[in-house]
Design a protein around this motif. Structure first.
Motif, short mmCIF file in Angstrom:
data_model
loop_
_atom_site.label_atom_id
_atom_site.label_comp_id
_atom_site.label_asym_id
_atom_site.label_seq_id
_atom_site.Cartn_x
_atom_site.Cartn_y
_atom_site.Cartn_z
N ASP A 21 0.81 -1.22 0.00
CA ASP A 21 0.00 0.00 0.00
C ASP A 21 0.84 1.27 0.00
OD1 ASP A 21 -2.51 1.31 0.05
OD2 ASP A 21 -2.23 1.71 2.19
N ILE A 22 1.97 1.29 0.71
CA ILE A 22 2.69 2.54 0.90
C ILE A 22 3.74 2.84 -0.16
CG2 ILE A 22 2.34 2.51 3.39
CD1 ILE A 22 5.28 1.65 3.67
N THR A 23 4.03 1.89 -1.03
CA THR A 23 5.11 2.10 -1.98
C THR A 23 4.57 2.22 -3.41
OG1 THR A 23 7.24 1.31 -2.73
CG2 THR A 23 5.58 -0.34 -2.34
N ASP A 24 5.35 2.89 -4.25
CA ASP A 24 5.00 3.03 -5.65
C ASP A 24 5.88 2.16 -6.54
OD1 ASP A 24 3.01 4.86 -5.14
OD2 ASP A 24 4.35 6.58 -5.29
N LYS A 25 6.91 1.58 -5.99
CA LYS A 25 7.83 0.77 -6.78
C LYS A 25 7.29 -0.65 -6.94
CE LYS A 25 11.91 3.39 -5.61
NZ LYS A 25 11.78 4.29 -6.69
N LEU A 26 7.29 -1.13 -8.18
CA LEU A 26 6.74 -2.45 -8.46
C LEU A 26 7.52 -3.56 -7.75
CD1 LEU A 26 5.74 -2.30 -12.21
CD2 LEU A 26 4.26 -2.43 -10.23
N LYS A 29 6.30 -3.69 -4.24
CA LYS A 29 4.93 -4.22 -4.23
C LYS A 29 4.96 -5.74 -4.40
CE LYS A 29 2.28 -0.28 -5.85
NZ LYS A 29 1.24 -0.15 -4.85
#
Length: 58
Positions: A21-26, A29
């Motif tokens: 939820d808190i990260t934008d890096k695939l 994730k």
């Protein structure tokens, strides 16, 4: 009865979902997804073992 395996599994799932939820890096994730999946497997294992123990005691 709740024991350490149950608490570990719940914490594992929550950490994995939080990481997704808190990260934008695939990449992160993906790691969060794997961690949550391991936690779900732990939870299923715990529920099946507790259910078996309850059925044996009947």
């Amino acid at each position: 009865m709740i024991n350490g395996i149950f608490i570990l599994a719940v914490a594992d799932v929550l950490f994995g979902v939080g990481l997704m939820d808190i990260t934008d890096k695939l990449f992160l994730k993906g790691i969060g997804n794997i961690v949550a999946l391991v936690g779900i497997i732990y939870l299923l294992w715990y529920v099946l073992n507790e259910g078996k123990a309850i059925l044996v005691n009947l």
